[in-house]
Scaffold this motif. Structure first.
Motif, mmCIF file in Angstrom:
data_model
loop_
_atom_site.group_PDB
_atom_site.id
_atom_site.type_symbol
_atom_site.label_atom_id
_atom_site.label_comp_id
_atom_site.label_asym_id
_atom_site.label_seq_id
_atom_site.Cartn_x
_atom_site.Cartn_y
_atom_site.Cartn_z
ATOM 1 N N GLY A 75 40.742 43.633 32.155
ATOM 2 C CA GLY A 75 41.660 44.375 33.021
ATOM 3 C C GLY A 75 42.510 43.437 33.858
ATOM 4 N N THR A 76 42.917 43.903 35.032
ATOM 5 C CA THR A 76 43.665 43.040 35.943
ATOM 6 C C THR A 76 42.753 41.892 36.323
ATOM 7 O OG1 THR A 76 44.920 44.926 36.773
ATOM 8 C CG2 THR A 76 44.897 42.933 38.133
ATOM 9 N N HIS A 77 43.120 40.673 35.889
ATOM 10 C CA HIS A 77 42.186 39.556 36.077
ATOM 11 C C HIS A 77 42.896 38.240 36.336
ATOM 12 C CE1 HIS A 77 42.833 38.864 31.700
ATOM 13 N NE2 HIS A 77 42.555 37.606 32.005
ATOM 14 N N PHE A 78 42.108 37.307 36.777
ATOM 15 C CA PHE A 78 42.530 35.976 37.223
ATOM 16 C C PHE A 78 42.085 34.962 36.175
ATOM 17 C CE2 PHE A 78 41.677 32.069 39.545
ATOM 18 C CZ PHE A 78 42.608 32.019 40.570
ATOM 19 N N LYS A 248 31.165 28.324 38.559
ATOM 20 C CA LYS A 248 31.690 27.848 37.273
ATOM 21 C C LYS A 248 32.452 28.933 36.501
ATOM 22 C CE LYS A 248 28.297 24.162 36.598
ATOM 23 N NZ LYS A 248 27.070 23.817 35.843
ATOM 24 N N GLY A 249 32.963 29.943 37.216
ATOM 25 C CA GLY A 249 33.669 31.030 36.546
ATOM 26 C C GLY A 249 35.004 30.581 35.975
ATOM 27 N N SER A 250 35.358 31.119 34.796
ATOM 28 C CA SER A 250 36.648 30.813 34.161
ATOM 29 C C SER A 250 37.718 31.809 34.578
ATOM 30 C CB SER A 250 36.507 30.869 32.645
ATOM 31 O OG SER A 250 36.540 32.217 32.198
ATOM 32 N N GLY A 251 37.286 32.865 35.252
ATOM 33 C CA GLY A 251 38.214 33.906 35.659
ATOM 34 C C GLY A 251 37.419 35.056 36.216
ATOM 35 N N SER A 252 38.119 36.097 36.608
ATOM 36 C CA SER A 252 37.416 37.246 37.169
ATOM 37 C C SER A 252 38.359 38.427 37.286
ATOM 38 C CB SER A 252 36.848 36.859 38.536
ATOM 39 O OG SER A 252 37.036 37.836 39.511
ATOM 40 N N PRO A 253 37.821 39.638 37.073
ATOM 41 C CA PRO A 253 38.589 40.811 37.472
ATOM 42 C C PRO A 253 38.790 40.744 38.983
ATOM 43 C CG PRO A 253 36.618 41.428 36.253
ATOM 44 C CD PRO A 253 36.479 39.993 36.611
ATOM 45 N N LEU A 254 39.866 41.308 39.488
ATOM 46 C CA LEU A 254 40.120 41.251 40.931
ATOM 47 C C LEU A 254 41.095 42.340 41.322
ATOM 48 C CD1 LEU A 254 42.457 38.208 41.766
ATOM 49 C CD2 LEU A 254 42.521 39.528 39.669
ATOM 50 N N ARG A 255 41.161 42.583 42.612
ATOM 51 C CA ARG A 255 42.165 43.480 43.183
ATOM 52 C C ARG A 255 43.316 42.612 43.624
ATOM 53 N NH1 ARG A 255 40.958 48.941 44.964
ATOM 54 N NH2 ARG A 255 43.017 49.912 45.037
ATOM 55 N N VAL A 256 44.509 42.891 43.147
ATOM 56 C CA VAL A 256 45.694 42.119 43.546
ATOM 57 C C VAL A 256 46.582 43.006 44.402
ATOM 58 C CG1 VAL A 256 47.666 40.764 42.744
ATOM 59 C CG2 VAL A 256 45.566 40.815 41.378
ATOM 60 N N LEU A 257 46.878 42.522 45.612
ATOM 61 C CA LEU A 257 47.699 43.272 46.565
ATOM 62 C C LEU A 257 48.936 42.469 46.912
ATOM 63 C CD1 LEU A 257 44.869 44.395 49.043
ATOM 64 C CD2 LEU A 257 45.795 45.672 47.092
ATOM 65 N N ALA A 258 50.027 43.181 47.172
ATOM 66 C CA ALA A 258 51.256 42.529 47.617
ATOM 67 C C ALA A 258 51.653 43.090 48.979
ATOM 68 C CB ALA A 258 52.380 42.772 46.608
ATOM 69 N N LEU A 259 51.994 42.198 49.897
ATOM 70 C CA LEU A 259 52.612 42.597 51.168
ATOM 71 C C LEU A 259 54.114 42.542 50.943
ATOM 72 C CD1 LEU A 259 50.475 40.515 53.704
ATOM 73 C CD2 LEU A 259 50.128 42.875 52.940
#
Ligand code: 23J
Ligand code: MN
Length: 263
Positions: A75-78, A248-259
């Protein structure tokens, strides 16, 4: 005793007055959330599955909670630099060691929605970025380059992944454009609406998967499966994008917010 006026107190006041809004750039995360499908000789990343631990029942009479199983890149991920072999020996290249300052960064938004709507394999070029800079100014060091394609408006996995016999067809970046962004502009990373930061056909580019190869090789970050980029101004928004602190994570799902400042 009144609290001192600071940039942060002014920020809160501006948000309270609706002069700065918070825009959610995150897709809903569910078992239906599409994940990238790699050629069959490679291992696949699982999408989300959810198992109930208890639901106010015999397994936990007053509490509800679930166990999640999912790939880091769901999903939305880093994307952290260590995700790619070119970034594997860089310092602070994992989700738990990237300097948190990078998780609060301004955004430059390039609108290629018309181009991607007409041609799903649309590739952003250095020249397109430079034309954008001619209108909006030079991309500052430390900014995200977000590529708006309106891809998030495609409903269902089939339309979103857009795969045919010869693989997926979705927009992305030209290798030369990525070298420009990484080395001549020093962006913090690139963000896209598609399932990954690379174009659907990017496995056949030189280098293969250049958004991963070039960006992560330069210690840059990635954001994939973003939405609501059409609600951002070309410049002036600040992005909050902090991955889970997976060791040691290669990425992660996350919540991305914009101001976002009001127009
Ligand atoms: C592994 C291999 C190729 C790609 C990806 C992952 C991603 O897009 C990802 O989510 O990082 S293109
Ligand atoms: Mn990824």
């Amino acid at each position: 005793m009144t609290a001192p006026v600071t940039v942060l107190s002014l920020l809160v006041e501006e948000m309270n007055r609706g002069r700065i809004t918070v825009v959610d750039l995150t897709q809903p995360l569910s078992p239906e959330t599409p994940v990238i499908e790699l050629p069959s000789m490679f291992a696949q990343s699982p999408g989300l599955s959810v198992e109930v631990i208890s639901n106010y029942d015999d397994n936990g009479p007053a509490w509800y909670w679930n166990t999640l199983t999912l790939g880091e890149h769901t999903g939305t991920h880093f994307d952290a630099p260590v995700h790619w072999i070119t970034g594997k020996d860089r310092a602070n290249n994992t989700t738990d060691t990237i300097p948190v300052r990078q998780f609060v960064s301004p955004a430059c938004v390039i609108d290629a929605s018309k181009e991607a709507g007409q041609y799903p394999d649309y590739i952003l070029t250095r020249e397109h970025v430079q034309a954008w800079e001619g209108v909006h100014g030079k991309i500052p060091a430390g900014a995200w380059l977000l590529l708006r394609t309106d891809w998030c408006k495609r409903e269902g996995k089939e339309a979103f992944l857009n795969a045919s016999e010869d693989g997926p067809h979705s927009p992305g970046f030209h290798p030369d454009c990525l070298r420009f962004l990484a080395h001549e502009r020093d962006v913090v990373g690139v963000g896209v609406e598609t399932v990954g930061t690379d174009a659907g056909q990017a496995g056949g580019f030189d280098p293969a998967f250049p958004a991963h190869n070039i960006m992560h090789g330069a210690g840059k970050l990635g954001l994939a499966s973003l939405c609501n980029l059409d609600k951002l101004p070309p410049t002036g928004a600040v992005i909050l994008a902090a991955p889970l602190k997976i060791v040691k994570g290669s990425g992660s799902p996350l919540r991305v917010l914009a101001l976002v400042p009001a127009a």
